[in-house]
Scaffold this motif. Sequence first.
Motif, PDB file in Angstrom:
ATOM      1  N   LEU A  63       0.823  -1.204   0.000  1.00 15.80           N
ATOM      2  CA  LEU A  63       0.000   0.000   0.000  1.00 15.80           C
ATOM      3  C   LEU A  63       0.861   1.259   0.000  1.00 15.80           C
ATOM      4  O   LEU A  63       0.751   2.123   0.863  1.00 15.80           O
ATOM      5  N   VAL A  64       1.741   1.341  -0.972  1.00 13.62           N
ATOM      6  CA  VAL A  64       2.566   2.530  -1.205  1.00 13.62           C
ATOM      7  C   VAL A  64       2.548   2.776  -2.710  1.00 13.62           C
ATOM      8  O   VAL A  64       2.217   1.881  -3.478  1.00 13.62           O
ATOM      9  N   PRO A  65       2.896   3.985  -3.151  1.00 17.00           N
ATOM     10  CA  PRO A  65       2.962   4.218  -4.600  1.00 17.00           C
ATOM     11  C   PRO A  65       3.871   3.189  -5.257  1.00 17.00           C
ATOM     12  O   PRO A  65       4.970   2.924  -4.775  1.00 17.00           O
ATOM     13  N   SER A  66       3.401   2.603  -6.347  1.00 12.17           N
ATOM     14  CA  SER A  66       4.171   1.526  -6.980  1.00 12.17           C
ATOM     15  C   SER A  66       3.797   1.406  -8.447  1.00 12.17           C
ATOM     16  O   SER A  66       2.809   1.986  -8.912  1.00 12.17           O
ATOM     17  N   CYS A  67       4.598   0.631  -9.166  1.00 12.09           N
ATOM     18  CA  CYS A  67       4.266   0.274 -10.539  1.00 12.09           C
ATOM     19  C   CYS A  67       4.928  -1.054 -10.858  1.00 12.09           C
ATOM     20  O   CYS A  67       5.768  -1.535 -10.088  1.00 12.09           O
ATOM     21  N   LEU A  68       4.554  -1.627 -11.983  1.00 13.58           N
ATOM     22  CA  LEU A  68       5.068  -2.931 -12.378  1.00 13.58           C
ATOM     23  C   LEU A  68       5.691  -2.841 -13.765  1.00 13.58           C
ATOM     24  O   LEU A  68       5.021  -2.461 -14.728  1.00 13.58           O
ATOM     25  N   VAL A  69       6.982  -3.162 -13.841  1.00 11.59           N
ATOM     26  CA  VAL A  69       7.668  -3.268 -15.128  1.00 11.59           C
ATOM     27  C   VAL A  69       7.592  -4.741 -15.509  1.00 11.59           C
ATOM     28  O   VAL A  69       8.185  -5.592 -14.846  1.00 11.59           O
ATOM     29  N   LEU A  70       6.851  -5.031 -16.556  1.00  9.14           N
ATOM     30  CA  LEU A  70       6.443  -6.412 -16.831  1.00  9.14           C
ATOM     31  C   LEU A  70       6.818  -6.863 -18.241  1.00  9.14           C
ATOM     32  O   LEU A  70       6.485  -6.222 -19.230  1.00  9.14           O
ATOM     33  N   ASP A  71       7.506  -8.011 -18.297  1.00  6.86           N
ATOM     34  CA  ASP A  71       7.817  -8.622 -19.590  1.00  6.86           C
ATOM     35  C   ASP A  71       6.563  -9.343 -20.096  1.00  6.86           C
ATOM     36  O   ASP A  71       5.796  -9.905 -19.309  1.00  6.86           O
ATOM     37  N   ILE A  96       3.939  -1.118 -16.856  1.00 11.32           N
ATOM     38  CA  ILE A  96       4.775  -0.745 -17.991  1.00 11.32           C
ATOM     39  C   ILE A  96       5.255  -2.042 -18.629  1.00 11.32           C
ATOM     40  O   ILE A  96       5.999  -2.802 -18.005  1.00 11.32           O
ATOM     41  N   PHE A  97       4.830  -2.321 -19.839  1.00 11.23           N
ATOM     42  CA  PHE A  97       5.242  -3.545 -20.512  1.00 11.23           C
ATOM     43  C   PHE A  97       6.581  -3.345 -21.215  1.00 11.23           C
ATOM     44  O   PHE A  97       6.850  -2.280 -21.783  1.00 11.23           O
ATOM     45  N   VAL A  98       7.416  -4.379 -21.158  1.00  7.88           N
ATOM     46  CA  VAL A  98       8.667  -4.399 -21.927  1.00  7.88           C
ATOM     47  C   VAL A  98       8.719  -5.741 -22.663  1.00  7.88           C
ATOM     48  O   VAL A  98       8.328  -6.770 -22.117  1.00  7.88           O
ATOM     49  N   THR A  99       9.187  -5.722 -23.877  1.00 10.40           N
ATOM     50  CA  THR A  99       9.254  -6.956 -24.654  1.00 10.40           C
ATOM     51  C   THR A  99      10.313  -6.835 -25.737  1.00 10.40           C
ATOM     52  O   THR A  99      10.672  -5.726 -26.159  1.00 10.40           O
ATOM     53  N   GLY A 100      10.810  -7.978 -26.176  1.00 11.90           N
ATOM     54  CA  GLY A 100      11.803  -7.988 -27.242  1.00 11.90           C
ATOM     55  C   GLY A 100      11.196  -8.216 -28.605  1.00 11.90           C
ATOM     56  O   GLY A 100      11.888  -8.155 -29.615  1.00 11.90           O
ATOM     57  N   TYR A 101       9.885  -8.491 -28.650  1.00  4.19           N
ATOM     58  CA  TYR A 101       9.275  -8.802 -29.944  1.00  4.19           C
ATOM     59  C   TYR A 101       7.819  -8.331 -29.995  1.00  4.19           C
ATOM     60  O   TYR A 101       6.930  -9.060 -30.424  1.00  4.19           O
ATOM     61  N   PHE A 118       4.252   0.741 -23.409  1.00  4.35           N
ATOM     62  CA  PHE A 118       4.650  -0.543 -23.993  1.00  4.35           C
ATOM     63  C   PHE A 118       5.973  -0.307 -24.702  1.00  4.35           C
ATOM     64  O   PHE A 118       6.010   0.308 -25.771  1.00  4.35           O
ATOM     65  N   LEU A 119       7.075  -0.779 -24.092  1.00  6.34           N
ATOM     66  CA  LEU A 119       8.414  -0.512 -24.602  1.00  6.34           C
ATOM     67  C   LEU A 119       9.010  -1.762 -25.254  1.00  6.34           C
ATOM     68  O   LEU A 119       8.881  -2.867 -24.727  1.00  6.34           O
ATOM     69  N   ALA A 131       8.594   6.723 -17.948  1.00  4.93           N
ATOM     70  CA  ALA A 131       7.381   5.908 -17.813  1.00  4.93           C
ATOM     71  C   ALA A 131       7.135   5.539 -16.354  1.00  4.93           C
ATOM     72  O   ALA A 131       5.988   5.557 -15.886  1.00  4.93           O
ATOM     73  N   ILE A 132       8.195   5.218 -15.622  1.00  3.89           N
ATOM     74  CA  ILE A 132       8.052   4.850 -14.210  1.00  3.89           C
ATOM     75  C   ILE A 132       7.575   6.045 -13.390  1.00  3.89           C
ATOM     76  O   ILE A 132       6.695   5.908 -12.528  1.00  3.89           O
ATOM     77  N   ARG A 133       8.136   7.219 -13.635  1.00  6.46           N
ATOM     78  CA  ARG A 133       7.705   8.416 -12.898  1.00  6.46           C
ATOM     79  C   ARG A 133       6.210   8.662 -13.094  1.00  6.46           C
ATOM     80  O   ARG A 133       5.473   8.951 -12.149  1.00  6.46           O
ATOM     81  N   HIS A 134       5.789   8.561 -14.338  1.00  8.27           N
ATOM     82  CA  HIS A 134       4.373   8.767 -14.653  1.00  8.27           C
ATOM     83  C   HIS A 134       3.508   7.723 -13.949  1.00  8.27           C
ATOM     84  O   HIS A 134       2.448   8.039 -13.382  1.00  8.27           O
ATOM     85  N   ALA A 135       3.949   6.474 -13.981  1.00 11.12           N
ATOM     86  CA  ALA A 135       3.180   5.386 -13.365  1.00 11.12           C
ATOM     87  C   ALA A 135       3.091   5.558 -11.855  1.00 11.12           C
ATOM     88  O   ALA A 135       2.028   5.342 -11.260  1.00 11.12           O
TER      89      ALA A 135
END
Length: 230
Positions: A63-71, A96-101, A118-119, A131-135
Amino acid sequence: MIMTRALDKELGPPSMSHAQPIVFVVDDDISVRESVELLIRCEGWQPETFGSAQEFLARPRALVPSCLVLDVSLPDLNGLDLQKRVAVERAEMPIIFVTGYGDVPMTVQAMKAGAVEFLTKPFGDEVLLRAIRHAIERSRVVLNREAEILALRDCYTSLTHREREVMALVVSGLLNKLIGSELGISEITVKAHRGQVMRKMKADSLADLVKMAAKLRLARAPRLNVSQAS
């Protein structure tokens, strides 16, 4: 590969330790996890990394400000399916999505489901940090709203049954005389209950009380006309 920042960057301590933002990273590539973790730590945020969706889901809600960087591609539950779980169970956590393809349909699906970005790998540090700051700011707004609603609910719970009846009629715009007629009590008694409602709800004005009722989604009482009250 993600570029890492210099290790000697000066870290600023958070203003309140319990409010330090957490950036969760779920990626099955350990080199990506380590690189992103270093970047997050250098920004003064708290990183928590996981190699699978199930490992992440086993972690209790923070329960704190957070985000998820997700493959997107994961060994068990894929990123898009995990996004559906997070939307229900941890709505205050932007993704925040990250992917190689990445492809267009995948990107559209993720963004429609609420992803903030989506990066496609490789990407620069500043792109991810922005993106993280915004999230995190979005997460902070949601948590503040939740805290406000919880506080209002506590105040509303403190009202007696009669005070809740009076409040419903007050926010519907009825005058004290009509409220008394509707409830079968004197106008003086209505004024007393109304004063208690204002005090317990910590409302400074009728406008404040109306806004509180709207936030609590309280049903408004039906309006009476003068003939009904006579």
